[in-house]
Write a protein that holds these residues in place. Structure first.
Motif, PDB file in Angstrom:
ATOM      1  N   HIS A   2     -21.512  24.864   6.068  1.00  0.00           N
ATOM      2  CA  HIS A   2     -21.794  23.458   6.337  1.00  0.00           C
ATOM      3  C   HIS A   2     -22.316  22.714   5.106  1.00  0.00           C
ATOM      4  O   HIS A   2     -22.232  21.498   5.038  1.00  0.00           O
ATOM      5  CB  HIS A   2     -22.848  23.320   7.454  1.00  0.00           C
ATOM      6  CG  HIS A   2     -22.284  23.523   8.828  1.00  0.00           C
ATOM      7  ND1 HIS A   2     -21.292  22.715   9.342  1.00  0.00           N
ATOM      8  CD2 HIS A   2     -22.545  24.432   9.780  1.00  0.00           C
ATOM      9  CE1 HIS A   2     -20.989  23.125  10.562  1.00  0.00           C
ATOM     10  NE2 HIS A   2     -21.733  24.178  10.852  1.00  0.00           N
ATOM     11  N   ASN A  22     -20.176  21.382  14.700  1.00  0.00           N
ATOM     12  CA  ASN A  22     -20.653  22.406  15.628  1.00  0.00           C
ATOM     13  C   ASN A  22     -19.716  22.490  16.830  1.00  0.00           C
ATOM     14  O   ASN A  22     -19.281  21.473  17.363  1.00  0.00           O
ATOM     15  CB  ASN A  22     -22.065  22.091  16.134  1.00  0.00           C
ATOM     16  CG  ASN A  22     -23.097  22.178  15.022  1.00  0.00           C
ATOM     17  OD1 ASN A  22     -23.802  21.237  14.754  1.00  0.00           O
ATOM     18  ND2 ASN A  22     -23.148  23.298  14.354  1.00  0.00           N
ATOM     19  N   GLY A  23     -19.393  23.711  17.207  1.00  0.00           N
ATOM     20  CA  GLY A  23     -18.555  23.918  18.381  1.00  0.00           C
ATOM     21  C   GLY A  23     -17.065  23.750  18.116  1.00  0.00           C
ATOM     22  O   GLY A  23     -16.250  23.786  19.039  1.00  0.00           O
ATOM     23  N   ALA A  24     -16.664  23.589  16.836  1.00  0.00           N
ATOM     24  CA  ALA A  24     -15.254  23.350  16.506  1.00  0.00           C
ATOM     25  C   ALA A  24     -14.369  24.573  16.743  1.00  0.00           C
ATOM     26  O   ALA A  24     -13.152  24.456  16.868  1.00  0.00           O
ATOM     27  CB  ALA A  24     -15.131  22.904  15.051  1.00  0.00           C
ATOM     28  N   GLY A  25     -14.993  25.757  16.771  1.00  0.00           N
ATOM     29  CA  GLY A  25     -14.207  26.971  16.993  1.00  0.00           C
ATOM     30  C   GLY A  25     -14.146  27.901  15.790  1.00  0.00           C
ATOM     31  O   GLY A  25     -13.390  28.870  15.782  1.00  0.00           O
ATOM     32  N   LYS A  26     -14.993  27.630  14.781  1.00  0.00           N
ATOM     33  CA  LYS A  26     -14.947  28.402  13.535  1.00  0.00           C
ATOM     34  C   LYS A  26     -15.310  29.871  13.767  1.00  0.00           C
ATOM     35  O   LYS A  26     -14.591  30.774  13.334  1.00  0.00           O
ATOM     36  CB  LYS A  26     -15.891  27.781  12.491  1.00  0.00           C
ATOM     37  CG  LYS A  26     -15.630  26.299  12.239  1.00  0.00           C
ATOM     38  CD  LYS A  26     -16.609  25.693  11.241  1.00  0.00           C
ATOM     39  CE  LYS A  26     -18.065  25.724  11.633  1.00  0.00           C
ATOM     40  NZ  LYS A  26     -18.406  24.844  12.790  1.00  0.00           N
ATOM     41  N   THR A  27     -16.438  30.087  14.427  1.00  0.00           N
ATOM     42  CA  THR A  27     -16.877  31.466  14.654  1.00  0.00           C
ATOM     43  C   THR A  27     -15.900  32.192  15.587  1.00  0.00           C
ATOM     44  O   THR A  27     -15.617  33.385  15.386  1.00  0.00           O
ATOM     45  CB  THR A  27     -18.316  31.490  15.215  1.00  0.00           C
ATOM     46  OG1 THR A  27     -19.191  30.911  14.239  1.00  0.00           O
ATOM     47  CG2 THR A  27     -18.781  32.907  15.499  1.00  0.00           C
ATOM     48  N   THR A  28     -15.361  31.481  16.551  1.00  0.00           N
ATOM     49  CA  THR A  28     -14.367  32.095  17.445  1.00  0.00           C
ATOM     50  C   THR A  28     -13.142  32.533  16.644  1.00  0.00           C
ATOM     51  O   THR A  28     -12.607  33.626  16.863  1.00  0.00           O
ATOM     52  CB  THR A  28     -13.964  31.101  18.558  1.00  0.00           C
ATOM     53  OG1 THR A  28     -15.140  30.694  19.253  1.00  0.00           O
ATOM     54  CG2 THR A  28     -12.995  31.739  19.540  1.00  0.00           C
ATOM     55  N   GLN A  53     -23.112  35.229  11.806  1.00  0.00           N
ATOM     56  CA  GLN A  53     -23.893  33.988  11.679  1.00  0.00           C
ATOM     57  C   GLN A  53     -25.376  34.314  11.906  1.00  0.00           C
ATOM     58  O   GLN A  53     -26.242  33.813  11.214  1.00  0.00           O
ATOM     59  CB  GLN A  53     -23.374  32.966  12.693  1.00  0.00           C
ATOM     60  CG  GLN A  53     -23.886  31.565  12.469  1.00  0.00           C
ATOM     61  CD  GLN A  53     -23.114  30.524  13.298  1.00  0.00           C
ATOM     62  OE1 GLN A  53     -22.183  30.859  14.038  1.00  0.00           O
ATOM     63  NE2 GLN A  53     -23.508  29.281  13.176  1.00  0.00           N
ATOM     64  N   PHE A  58     -12.304  30.264  26.774  1.00  0.00           N
ATOM     65  CA  PHE A  58     -13.396  30.892  27.526  1.00  0.00           C
ATOM     66  C   PHE A  58     -13.519  30.088  28.814  1.00  0.00           C
ATOM     67  O   PHE A  58     -14.079  28.988  28.787  1.00  0.00           O
ATOM     68  CB  PHE A  58     -14.715  30.820  26.767  1.00  0.00           C
ATOM     69  CG  PHE A  58     -14.699  31.533  25.448  1.00  0.00           C
ATOM     70  CD1 PHE A  58     -14.701  32.919  25.379  1.00  0.00           C
ATOM     71  CD2 PHE A  58     -14.687  30.814  24.256  1.00  0.00           C
ATOM     72  CE1 PHE A  58     -14.691  33.578  24.161  1.00  0.00           C
ATOM     73  CE2 PHE A  58     -14.681  31.468  23.028  1.00  0.00           C
ATOM     74  CZ  PHE A  58     -14.674  32.846  22.981  1.00  0.00           C
ATOM     75  N   ALA A  84     -11.564  27.071  23.094  1.00  0.00           N
ATOM     76  CA  ALA A  84     -12.350  27.165  21.849  1.00  0.00           C
ATOM     77  C   ALA A  84     -11.473  27.068  20.600  1.00  0.00           C
ATOM     78  O   ALA A  84     -11.868  26.464  19.608  1.00  0.00           O
ATOM     79  CB  ALA A  84     -13.148  28.458  21.846  1.00  0.00           C
TER      80      ALA A  84
END
Ligand SMILES: Nc1ncnc2c1ncn2[C@@H]1O[C@H](COP(=O)(O)OP(=O)(O)OP(=O)(O)O)[C@@H](O)[C@H]1O
Ligand SMILES: [Mg+2]
Length: 245
Positions: free
Chosen positions: A196, A40-46, A87, A15, A20
């Protein structure tokens, strides 16, 4: 050996200046519950969004039952048999539980009576039979989470992607969710779960993968993976990992 149900091969997503997800590869076998971990921010949701077709990967392949789905639209991916929870769930607040559960049914059929019957079945399966005709705006946060799961189930998935469905739940609710996820798997649905709460991960999955800063840093049995220095470092920082070494 049979081909894996899902075979993610080197997918990436940027992005702007944020990388990501970088060169992510992993496999998921039929009938497995695989947990995807990472800070947080590791790229899981992406990563989820790419598998579910909400983001197009910049490169790589996503083979589902041997077919590359990496550039299909979310609707076609749903039809192929992949469903996901969000999420942040966004149910239709002024529709009832059953009405919300009917929406996904239209992905596969236009027989309203059959879709309603199936929606009622799912409400029972979720332990929400008594709330079938309750408007969603009157549900507790946890019942909304379960409904989110039910909405994914209503599309009759082969593979279910679950993004933090236990977030904000009490321990008792967490246990109920663990039991529910097991029953979903027992119905033959393969599960990829971002979670988590380690207790939940340990209770559910035989294998976990861990991401950090967009990369895969570990893949293995939960109890082995969580004690690896690179995983401790990702979660708790360099000093903690060094002190434990
Ligand atoms: N649509 C987007 N536009 C721009 N940046 C994004 C977008 N989605 C995610 N990112 C960035 O990509 C990185 C990975 O985010 P992602 O949401 O995938 O992480 P996550 O592992 O799901 O984190 P969390 O545990 O907080 O849910 C973050 O730096 C995030 O800010
Ligand atoms: Mg996320």
């Amino acid at each position: 050996m049979n081909a894996p149900l899902l075979d993610v091969r080197g997918i990436g997503k940027r992005f702007g200046g944020v990388h990501a997800v970088r060169d992510l590869s992993f496999r998921l076998e039929q009938g497995e519950i695989l947990a995807l971990l990472g800070p947080n921010g590791a790229g899981k949701t992406t990563a989820f969004n790419m598998i579910a077709g909400f983001f197009r990967p910049d490169g790589g392949e996503i083979l589902f039952r041997g077919r590359d789905i990496a550039r299909l639209r979310p609707w076609d991916i749903c039809k192929a048999g992949i469903a996901r929870t969000f999420q942040l769930s966004k149910p239709f607040a002024d529709l009832t539980v059953v009405e919300n559960l009917m929406v996904g049914g239209f992905a596969r059929s236009s027989d309203t009576a059959a879709i309603r019957e199936r929606a009622e079945e799912i409400a029972d399966f979720l332990g929400m039979g008594r709330q079938a005709d309750t408007e969603v705006q009157h549900l507790t946060a946890f019942d909304r989470r379960k409904l989110e799961l039910g909405r994914a189930l209503s599309t009759r998935p082969v593979l279910l992607l679950m993004d933090e469905v236990v977030a904000g739940a009490t321990p008792a609710e967490g246990q109920e969710m663990v039991a529910l996820v097991r029953r979903i798997r027992d119905r033959g649905i393969t599960i990829l779960i971002v979670e988590h709460v380690m207790k939940v991960v340990m209770a559910l999955s035989e294998r976990v993968i861990v991401m950090e800063s967009g990369r895969l840093i570990a893949d293995g049995a939960p109890k082995d993976v969580v004690s690896r220095p690179e995983v401790l470092k990702a979660y708790f920082g360099e000093q903690y990992a060094a002190a434990r070494a």
